[in-house]
Design an enzyme around this catalytic site. Structure first.
Site, PDB file in Angstrom:
ATOM      1  CB  SER B 146     -11.589   5.317   0.875  1.00  0.00           C
ATOM      2  OG  SER B 146     -10.443   5.866   0.266  1.00  0.00           O
ATOM      3  CE1 TYR B 159      -8.485   2.266   4.271  1.00  0.00           C
ATOM      4  CE2 TYR B 159      -8.435   3.436   2.173  1.00  0.00           C
ATOM      5  CZ  TYR B 159      -8.844   3.353   3.499  1.00  0.00           C
ATOM      6  OH  TYR B 159      -9.609   4.358   4.026  1.00  0.00           O
TER       7      TYR B 159
END
Lengths: 254, 254
Positions: B146, B159
């Site tokens: 990501s 995350y």
């Protein structure tokens, strides 16, 4: 779902297109369907590239031009109707130990790798935004950087300086040109089997050092880089901007 | 004449895709299938796997499995004859402010995004190495990372920790597996129009935060990401390893 690399109806300008990565990129973009405009200082090189492109039934326009000559480059752009893609590739290297870098070599590299690259990018961007439908159809600029735009290496301080600079320019341009849907990225190859690198590799010790630094154990081929350029030029990479495409066999992963 | 534009072609390759029931995983399975790969789709939801199987019809096998179940997934991978490509995609997010992160959320994310991803990468690599001709034909592993594997964002400390971890794993694996000609890369998307991100983006304030941070002014599509993964899985990217393709519309260029 899968977006093919398709450049039909696109016009691409490639600098330094007479040899090496510029030549490979020009042919790759033509293979993907683009009309290509090839630029180099050496007309005889351009004629050879033009022949190769015409062989694949591609469309090609050639201009002899030194990109450090701003006026001359401007005149070329005046003759072009439209521009969708720029491969800002012209550049050079003169490896010298930092303590021994000659003033004229430093100035030559800054002039070509930075100043000319900036000017070409700026003039081409101006041309690209002229098209009313630019925001809709998008545009793409690929600055030819190097793995040495990300990490240092012996006897390459000036080259490092210019290529790190190009990495910075790419990010700045990406931010400002995003609103026109013009994407700006770099390709960062490791050593590629180009005429320039083949000359360095005559030094066996250097060649061995290079291969030891590349986890994949091989240098890149011109088509590894030209395929990456075509991917970034096409809508296949629609959401990619302000990034560097490493084609370095893992050199910078270490 | 040598081709300067390499085909993105996966004919004869077996690709395993985790998290294949929805979003990026599902789109990637479809994109890779489109260019010729045989797909092994892994997911937890049997109905969604069945619908993918119905859609692709041929060259698809589905395995219902929760990747946190190490025993089961090792058995399943053991049964597979051959793997050339792994899209290590399964993962999730539970956004919470750092000060309020629940122990259970931290554990969930570390289990799936980090531990299961590592285990899957290891199991599949072992299988890939079983093929004697691996060094010749190569292999490719793509981690779905990501942009939060490169920069931070609000409510995403865990995350980011897991995705920065995947970036590190990618580079480490690339260096260790290069001698087998197995390439390892990640894709780092910005917000993508997936079922999960659509939920976040339904919040007006969040939508504004996301779009105002993306210079291109739009979120990515699933096919933008699927196309990049497909490129990385094919021989068209044979010199790219240990790197990240950033599909973030310029988010991290700032």
């Amino acid at each position: 779902m899968f977006k093919k690399i398709d450049l039909r109806n696109k016009t691409a300008l490639i600098t330094g297109a007479g040899k090496g990565l510029g030549k490979a990129s020009a042919i790759a973009l033509a293979e993907a369907g683009a009309k290509v405009i090839i630029i180099s200082r050496t007309l005889s090189d351009l004629t050879k590239v033009e022949k190769l492109i015409k062989k694949t039934k591609g469309s090609c326009l050639k201009f002899e031009c030194d990109v450090t000559n701003l006026d001359q480059f401007k005149d070329i752009l005046k003759k072009i109707k439209r521009l969708d893609i720029l491969v800002n590739n012209a550049g050079n290297n003169r490896p010298e130990h930092f303590t021994k870098v000659k003033k004229e070599n430093m100035e030559y590299l800054v002039e070509l790798n930075m100043k000319a690259a900036f000017n070409v990018a700026q003039m081409c961007s101006q041309k690209m935004v002229e098209l009313k439908s630019r925001k809709k159809i998008g545009g793409s600029i690929i600055n030819m950087s190097s793995q040495l735009g990300r990490v240092g290496a012996p006897i390459r301080s000036v080259y490092n300086m210019t290529k790190f600079g190009l990495e910075g320019l790419t990010r700045g341009m990406a931010l400002e040109l995003g609103k026109y849907n013009i994407r700006v990225n770099t390709v960062c190859p490791t050593f590629v089997e180009t005429p320039m690198v083949k000359a360095f590799f005559k030094n066996k010790k250097f060649k061995q050092q290079v291969l030891e630094s590349i986890p994949l154990g091989r240098v890149a081929q011109e088509n590894d880089v030209s395929t990456a350029v075509a991917f970034l030029a096409a809508n296949s990479s629609n959401s990619i901007t302000g990034t560097s495409f490493m084609v370095d066999g893992g050199w910078t992963a270490k | 004449m040598a081709k300067f534009l390499k085909d993105i072609n996966l004919k004869g390759k077996v690709a395993i895709v985790t998290g294949a029931t929805k979003g990026i995983g599902r789109s990637t399975a479809m994109a890779m299938h489109q260019v010729g790969a045989s797909i092994i789709a892994i997911g937890r939801n049997i109905n969604e796997l069945a619908s993918l199987k119905k859609k692709l019809k041929i060259r698809i096998q589905c395995i219902e499995c929760d990747l946190n179940d190490y025993e089961k997934i090792s058995r399943e991978i053991n049964k597979i004859k051959r793997i050339d490509i792994l899209v290590n995609n399964a993962g999730t997010n539970l956004p919470e402010p750092f000060l309020k992160v629940k122990k259970s959320s931290l554990e969930t994310l570390l289990d799936i995004n980090t531990k299961a991803a590592f285990n899957m990468a290891k199991l599949c690599t072992d299988k890939m190495l079983k093929l004697k001709s691996r060094k010749k034909i190569g292999g490719s592993i793509i981690h779905t990372s990501s942009m939060f594997g490169l920069v931070a964002g609000p409510n995403r400390s865990v995350y980011s920790m897991t995705k920065f971890g995947i970036e590190g794993l990618t580079k480490g694996m690339a260096v260790d597996l290069a001698k087998f000609n197995i390439r390892v890369n990640s894709v780092c998307p910005t917000f993508v129009a997936t079922p999960r991100a659509k939920k976040y983006l339904a919040n007006k304030q969040f939508n504004k935060y996301a779009l105002s941070n993306i210079p291109l002014g739009r979120i990515a599509t699933e096919s933008d990401v699927a196309t990049a993964i497909t490129y990385l899985s094919s021989d068209a990217s044979s010199m790219i390893t240990g790197s990240s393709i950033i599909i973030d519309g310029g988010w991290t260029a700032k």
